[in-house]
Enzyme design. Structure first.
Site, short mmCIF file in Angstrom:
data_model
loop_
_atom_site.label_atom_id
_atom_site.label_comp_id
_atom_site.label_asym_id
_atom_site.label_seq_id
_atom_site.Cartn_x
_atom_site.Cartn_y
_atom_site.Cartn_z
N SER A 9 -8.06 -5.27 -11.30
CA SER A 9 -7.38 -5.14 -9.85
C SER A 9 -7.47 -3.76 -9.32
CB SER A 9 -5.75 -5.72 -10.54
OG SER A 9 -5.29 -4.88 -10.50
N ASP A 10 -6.89 -4.50 -8.08
CA ASP A 10 -7.33 -2.46 -6.92
C ASP A 10 -5.52 -2.81 -7.18
OD1 ASP A 10 -7.78 -0.86 -4.82
OD2 ASP A 10 -8.69 -1.91 -3.02
N TRP A 11 -5.69 -1.36 -6.40
CA TRP A 11 -4.10 -0.70 -6.22
C TRP A 11 -3.03 -1.15 -6.73
CZ3 TRP A 11 -3.70 5.09 -7.17
CH2 TRP A 11 -2.97 5.39 -7.36
N GLU A 12 -2.41 -2.09 -6.79
CA GLU A 12 -1.40 -2.85 -6.74
C GLU A 12 -1.65 -4.16 -6.18
OE1 GLU A 12 2.17 -1.34 -5.16
OE2 GLU A 12 2.44 -0.10 -6.62
N ASP A 13 -2.85 -4.92 -5.84
CA ASP A 13 -2.96 -6.01 -5.34
C ASP A 13 -2.78 -7.17 -6.22
OD1 ASP A 13 -4.20 -5.27 -3.57
OD2 ASP A 13 -6.33 -5.90 -4.04
#
Length: 141
Positions: A9-13
Site C-alpha cells: 500500500s501507499d502511505w496510509e492509503d
C-alpha cells in the site's frame, strides 16, 4: 499478467479508504477491503493498527488464512530472491558506503533537475504516443 512480486500500500492509503475516501464504514472494513483486493503489505511507519485489525479479521474468518499465506509467500519469495536470507552476503559498513561525498553531490545535482528520469528497460522516458492514467486526490499536483 505475470507479476511475480508483492503489492504494498501507499502511505496510509488503507486507512484513507475509511477516513478520506469514505469507501469503508470502519477502519477494520478498510483493512478487509484492501487485503481481499490484493494488498500484501501495509506501508504505514508509525501506526500498527493494520496488523491488529487483520488478526481480528482472520480470527472471525472474514479474511481467510489462505489469503495471509499467499501474501506472506509473495513477500518472502521476493526477499529470498533479493538475497536477504543469504548469510554469505557481507554487510556493508556504514562508513564509506553511505552519505559519501559522491552520493551527496549526485543528490545535489538531482535536486537541481527535479524532472530527471532514468532510462530503464526501455520503459522511461515514455514515448509521445504512450497514454497513462493518473488518479487520486493529488493527481493534479
Amino acid at each position: 499478467m505475470g507479476f511475480k512480486g508483492f503489492t504494498v500500500s501507499d502511505w496510509e492509503d488503507i486507512k484513507r479508504l475509511f477516513t478520506r475516501d469514505k469507501l469503508a464504514a470502519t477502519e477494520k472494513e478498510a483493512v478487509k477491503m484492501a487485503v481481499m483486493a490484493g494488498i500484501d503489505m501495509s506501508m504505514v511507519p508509525f501506526d500498527f493498527s493494520f496488523y491488529g485489525l487483520l488478526i481480528e479479521l482472520v480470527k472471525t474468518d472474514e479474511v481467510p488464512m489462505a489469503r495471509i499465506d499467499e501474501a506472506v509467500s509473495r513477500i518472502l519469495t521476493v526477499k529470498y530472491q533479493a538475497g536477504l536470507f543469504d548469510s554469505n552476503t557481507p554487510v556493508l559498513p556504514v562508513e564509506g558506503n553511505f552519505a559519501t561525498t559522491e552520493a551527496v553531490e549526485t543528490n545535489r545535482q538531482r535536486l537541481g533537475n527535479p524532472l530527471f528520469l532514468q532510462k530503464t528497460n526501455n520503459i522511461l522516458p515514455l514515448n509521445k504516443e504512450t497514454s497513462i492514467l493518473v488518479t487520486g486526490p493529488t493527481a493534479i499536483c
